[in-house]
Structure formats: structure tokens, C-alpha cells
Design a protein around this motif. Sequence first.
Motif, PDB file in Angstrom:
ATOM      1  N   MET A  50       0.823  -1.205   0.000  1.00 44.90           N
ATOM      2  CA  MET A  50       0.000   0.000   0.000  1.00 44.90           C
ATOM      3  C   MET A  50       0.861   1.261   0.000  1.00 44.90           C
ATOM      4  O   MET A  50       0.520   2.264  -0.642  1.00 44.90           O
ATOM      5  CB  MET A  50      -0.924  -0.005   1.223  1.00 44.90           C
ATOM      6  CG  MET A  50      -2.038  -1.017   1.133  1.00 44.90           C
ATOM      7  SD  MET A  50      -3.154  -0.636  -0.234  1.00 44.90           S
ATOM      8  CE  MET A  50      -3.876  -2.242  -0.505  1.00 44.90           C
ATOM      9  N   THR A  51       1.990   1.197   0.692  1.00 45.56           N
ATOM     10  CA  THR A  51       2.899   2.347   0.708  1.00 45.56           C
ATOM     11  C   THR A  51       3.465   2.605  -0.691  1.00 45.56           C
ATOM     12  O   THR A  51       3.515   3.749  -1.165  1.00 45.56           O
ATOM     13  CB  THR A  51       4.054   2.093   1.692  1.00 45.56           C
ATOM     14  OG1 THR A  51       3.512   1.903   3.003  1.00 45.56           O
ATOM     15  CG2 THR A  51       5.013   3.270   1.717  1.00 45.56           C
ATOM     16  N   ARG A  54       0.771   4.056  -2.946  1.00 41.50           N
ATOM     17  CA  ARG A  54       0.544   5.484  -2.651  1.00 41.50           C
ATOM     18  C   ARG A  54       1.680   6.325  -3.217  1.00 41.50           C
ATOM     19  O   ARG A  54       1.455   7.409  -3.771  1.00 41.50           O
ATOM     20  CB  ARG A  54       0.413   5.691  -1.146  1.00 41.50           C
ATOM     21  CG  ARG A  54       0.048   7.130  -0.771  1.00 41.50           C
ATOM     22  CD  ARG A  54      -0.382   7.276   0.675  1.00 41.50           C
ATOM     23  NE  ARG A  54       0.650   6.800   1.584  1.00 41.50           N
ATOM     24  CZ  ARG A  54       0.515   5.733   2.376  1.00 41.50           C
ATOM     25  NH1 ARG A  54      -0.604   5.022   2.351  1.00 41.50           N
ATOM     26  NH2 ARG A  54       1.477   5.358   3.192  1.00 41.50           N
ATOM     27  N   GLU A  55       2.928   5.824  -3.103  1.00 45.82           N
ATOM     28  CA  GLU A  55       4.077   6.566  -3.641  1.00 45.82           C
ATOM     29  C   GLU A  55       3.993   6.687  -5.157  1.00 45.82           C
ATOM     30  O   GLU A  55       4.473   7.661  -5.737  1.00 45.82           O
ATOM     31  CB  GLU A  55       5.370   5.850  -3.246  1.00 45.82           C
ATOM     32  CG  GLU A  55       5.711   5.971  -1.766  1.00 45.82           C
ATOM     33  CD  GLU A  55       6.889   5.085  -1.367  1.00 45.82           C
ATOM     34  OE1 GLU A  55       7.322   4.267  -2.222  1.00 45.82           O
ATOM     35  OE2 GLU A  55       7.352   5.209  -0.216  1.00 45.82           O
ATOM     36  N   ALA A  59      -3.563   6.674  -5.580  1.00 44.83           N
ATOM     37  CA  ALA A  59      -4.613   7.375  -4.831  1.00 44.83           C
ATOM     38  C   ALA A  59      -4.021   7.921  -3.547  1.00 44.83           C
ATOM     39  O   ALA A  59      -3.005   7.419  -3.044  1.00 44.83           O
ATOM     40  CB  ALA A  59      -5.781   6.440  -4.522  1.00 44.83           C
ATOM     41  N   ASP A  60      -4.645   8.939  -3.007  1.00 42.25           N
ATOM     42  CA  ASP A  60      -4.145   9.557  -1.785  1.00 42.25           C
ATOM     43  C   ASP A  60      -4.727   8.950  -0.522  1.00 42.25           C
ATOM     44  O   ASP A  60      -4.224   9.176   0.571  1.00 42.25           O
ATOM     45  CB  ASP A  60      -4.489  11.063  -1.778  1.00 42.25           C
ATOM     46  CG  ASP A  60      -3.789  11.785  -2.921  1.00 42.25           C
ATOM     47  OD1 ASP A  60      -2.680  11.353  -3.296  1.00 42.25           O
ATOM     48  OD2 ASP A  60      -4.359  12.761  -3.431  1.00 42.25           O
ATOM     49  N   ASP A  61      -5.819   8.162  -0.639  1.00 42.52           N
ATOM     50  CA  ASP A  61      -6.533   7.713   0.552  1.00 42.52           C
ATOM     51  C   ASP A  61      -6.395   6.222   0.817  1.00 42.52           C
ATOM     52  O   ASP A  61      -7.247   5.611   1.434  1.00 42.52           O
ATOM     53  CB  ASP A  61      -8.020   8.069   0.447  1.00 42.52           C
ATOM     54  CG  ASP A  61      -8.671   7.451  -0.783  1.00 42.52           C
ATOM     55  OD1 ASP A  61      -7.935   6.895  -1.614  1.00 42.52           O
ATOM     56  OD2 ASP A  61      -9.906   7.533  -0.892  1.00 42.52           O
ATOM     57  N   LEU A  62      -5.320   5.577   0.297  1.00 44.11           N
ATOM     58  CA  LEU A  62      -5.103   4.168   0.582  1.00 44.11           C
ATOM     59  C   LEU A  62      -4.814   3.998   2.068  1.00 44.11           C
ATOM     60  O   LEU A  62      -3.973   4.699   2.627  1.00 44.11           O
ATOM     61  CB  LEU A  62      -3.944   3.622  -0.243  1.00 44.11           C
ATOM     62  CG  LEU A  62      -4.167   3.556  -1.752  1.00 44.11           C
ATOM     63  CD1 LEU A  62      -2.915   3.055  -2.444  1.00 44.11           C
ATOM     64  CD2 LEU A  62      -5.333   2.670  -2.090  1.00 44.11           C
ATOM     65  N   TRP A  81      -5.659  -3.112  -6.028  1.00 46.28           N
ATOM     66  CA  TRP A  81      -4.719  -2.041  -6.358  1.00 46.28           C
ATOM     67  C   TRP A  81      -3.544  -2.547  -7.178  1.00 46.28           C
ATOM     68  O   TRP A  81      -2.933  -1.788  -7.934  1.00 46.28           O
ATOM     69  CB  TRP A  81      -4.265  -1.322  -5.091  1.00 46.28           C
ATOM     70  CG  TRP A  81      -5.361  -0.448  -4.555  1.00 46.28           C
ATOM     71  CD1 TRP A  81      -6.145  -0.667  -3.464  1.00 46.28           C
ATOM     72  CD2 TRP A  81      -5.830   0.767  -5.134  1.00 46.28           C
ATOM     73  NE1 TRP A  81      -7.072   0.336  -3.319  1.00 46.28           N
ATOM     74  CE2 TRP A  81      -6.901   1.231  -4.328  1.00 46.28           C
ATOM     75  CE3 TRP A  81      -5.468   1.521  -6.239  1.00 46.28           C
ATOM     76  CZ2 TRP A  81      -7.594   2.402  -4.610  1.00 46.28           C
ATOM     77  CZ3 TRP A  81      -6.150   2.703  -6.520  1.00 46.28           C
ATOM     78  CH2 TRP A  81      -7.207   3.120  -5.696  1.00 46.28           C
TER      79      TRP A  81
END
Length: 540
Positions: A50-51, A54-55, A59-62, A81
Amino acid sequence: MKRCILLTLTALSLLGSPLRAADVATIDSLLQRFDDSTASQRLQVANRLMTVFREEGLADDLFMFTDRSNPDTVAQQVYYWAAEFFYAYQDFERCARYGKKAEPLCKGSDVESDQLNLMSLACLRMSDYDQAADYAKRCYKLDEQTGDPDLMSSSLNTLAGIYIGANQPKEAEQYILKGIEMARQADNPARMAVLQGMASEVYHALGQDAEALKYINEACDLERRLGRQDKLAVRTIQRASVLIGLHHFEEAERDLGDVITYMRTTPDRHSLGIALNKMGMAILQQYREQDALPYFREAAEIFDEMGDLGNEMHARRGLYECLRKSDPDAAHREIDRFDLLKDSLYSHATAESLARFNAEFGADWLKRENTLQRRLMWIIAGCCLLLAVLLAVVVWFYMHRRHRVREEALQIIIDQLRSNPERTVGATGLNLSDHDLLNHVVGYVKDKMVQGSPSVEGLASEMLITRGQLNRRIKAATGVTAQQYIQQVRLEHARLLLQEHTEMTVAEVGYQCGFENATSFSRAFRHAFGLSPSQYRTEQ
């Protein structure tokens, strides 16, 4: 989760840093560890994934998982994802693989429609049209339950794209028009630009390029106002297709040159490949075969690597056109590859599946009409059926009387064209206007045969009359329909090529006469003359 996030994924890397091979290797390794880990170890691997997602800007809200997280929810998010990531990376096969893993875990959740939409798009990119349509239909039904016109317009746009990819633009038209209606209700200019771009593709495929130009110009204006350079580049490619259809080849070449330069600075290889195909076509239409050759060759390599059969097929066709005079052996290899792709892409099973889906989807819409309207339609249909029966009786007597006249008129066309293909063909006793009309038809068919199958719609559009007017004039002059007359001109030209150009293969003769593959050519030839093209050539 909003569908607008999903629809930006194809341009994800255009908005920020491009995806790197190192990132793909990292995610591959983490996904393998996730599958091999025990339940307690999975949380750590999932949070690391998930990190990374996001990087990468997915998406910004994972969110991150804890010991209290449901194991199925953890797996659902990881696989979903991962599919999103590989779609953004344009690795559609791996996208579908992880989307399949996520599918049972997403069922009944708030991400189910997004997962179905993602799978539909991945299957579309891989030219698996019947599977793509199945996912799209299920997605639309879920979107419809929400009553959100923005989501419904997104699903309808995907459906239109599927039918365009499957070479069924007439079926695509109903979906894109309904999608535009939904987008107007949603008042979403970004969505409207996408739908208008798709509408231009639909009407271009239907041969209605004036209508297509109207839609794509509106789409480009919207993208400029929204400041979306990456999307404007895609719309410019769509506009170039329309310009080519309108014979504005130089303008299309200029626009595509700018787009290709821009696309080479981005990782969006799929859009680059499409732009290369269009550039090759614009140049080829100006009889500069050697200049067009590298564009088609690069496009074919891109789509072969990506597994996009539909776009690779168009690139192979362009390569054949470029090589058929300068390197016949290489041209034959390209047309053989084209036929292989064509048969694989537009299989009978796929056509049946899409037709069945289209009928089912149409039935779903019909069920939503109110009861009174349905009854009224049945009453009208019954009356029409009764009138049709009465009319059929009258027409039968009329047709029976004229049947012999029509057969004689058609034989005259065949005899005249066989004896001198450059001569005006038609029934005897034609006036000057009819001679000019049939001369124009023969000229149009000969010009269009190599570019593709000449159509009644295209001929009518060129003559600035309706299809009905054209059909009536040709039928009055020859006793056969416009479509029959065009088909006979093509087949008679094929007979001449089979007789006089023995170095050409049957497939090549068929292609020169506007047939997309050897199978359809052989079927039409046998129906008209009672022999296959090979048998006819042998007996001459």
C-alpha cells in the motif's frame, strides 16, 4: 471510491513521474511474498504494498491495515490495487490476472463496480470483446442501481468502446448517445469530453465524418478549457482519424507530428502506437509509401508486444500497403499476418456473443418502460404486422412480374464489365444521367476497394444524396440495389485479377477488391459464381 479516479489511470504517468521498471520488479516481488506468506506475515507485506502504491500516485486515501483488519479485505485491497497498478503500467495481462483474484473478494462491496469496470477495460485492451462486454454490462447494472448518471455514462462509454473495437459501430452508437445523455445530466465536462471523443470514433467508423468532426471539435475545446494536455493529445489523435476520413491528409499529418513528439516524452505507449498508425495512414494516402513504412512498423511492434490484436491488425494492413510494390514477398507475409489477426479477432463465437449481449442489454432497457407504453407498442406492432402481410402479398405479385427483367438487367451489367472493365456498365437504354451515375459508381468502387470495403453510405455521402435516393436511382437504372451493384463490380474485378494476375494470391486479390479476409472473399465469390476463387482460376 470514485470512478473518476479509475478513469485517470491510463494517463497516470503523464501527470507525474513515469513508472519505473524497478517499481514493477518491487511490486512483483512483494505480491509473490504476499501470496506465499502466512496470515500473520501478510499484514506487513500488504502495508508495504500500500505504501508503494501510494508513492506511485494511484490514490491519496489508501489505508493501512491492523491486526483487526479482515483478512479478506486485506486481500481484496492488495489484489485490486495491484490490478490498478498494472493497468497504469499498461501491462493488461497482469492487470486481468490480479483483477480476477480480486473479483470474488469485491463482490457485494463498495469497490465491486470499479473492479468490474477495470476488468472490462483490461479485456478491451487485450481485444477480448465478449468478456469485456460481460464485465461492462455487470458494471452498468450496479451503476444504474446507484442512480448516478456520471457512473452510468462511464459504463456506457466503455460499452461503446467495446463495440467499436469489435468492428460493430452501429451497435456502439446507441450506447454512446445514451452515455452523452447521462453525462449532460451529471454536468461533468471532463466526462463529456471523453464521451464526445468516443462519439467521434463511432461516427467515423460509420462513415459519417461530418458528424464525427462536430463531436471531436467540441471534445478538443473542452480539453483545452480544462487544461488537460495529455487528454488533448488523445483527442487530437481521434480528430486526425476524422481528418483522414475527410481527405484532409496534410492537416492530419501536421497534428499527428506534434502528438507523436509529445507522446515520446511519456510512457503512454498505447496512445503512441495509435498515433503512429494514424500518421502512417495519413502519409500513405498521399502515396508516400516509404515515408509511411517506419510508422506502421513501429506501431506493429508496440501492439505485438502489448497483445493488442485490433491495433496490430491495422498496422499490418498498413505495412502491406507500403510493401506490396517494393517488396512483394514481405507484403505477402504482412497480409498473411493480417488475415490471422482478423480471423482471431472477429471470430464467429465473439460475434455471436456480442450480438446476444446486445439483445439482452436492449431487453433490459425495454423492461424499464412503463406497462402502458409496452402494450401500445405491441398493438402498433400487431397492426404493422397485419399491414406487412397485406403488403407482402401485393409485393409478391409485383416482384414475380419483374423478376425476369431484373435478371436480364443484372446479366447485362456482368457481360459489359467482363468485356471491358473501363467501360460504363448498366442496363441498355440508359439515359445520359444514368450513364453518368453508373460511371461514378464504378469509379468510386475502384478508388475505395483497396482502402476497404466500399459502402453505399460512403457513396451516397460523396454524391451529397441520401442512401435511399441513391438506392432508388441505381435500382431504376439497373434493376438491382445499390449494394448488389457495388458487390457485382467488386466481384467482376476480382475475376479479372484472378485471370490476368496469376502471381497474386487469392487473399491478395480479395484484399485488392475490398474484402478484409480470404474467407469472406471466397464465400462471396462462390455465392455469385458457383466456384471458389481457386477453382475458378484453375478452370480458366
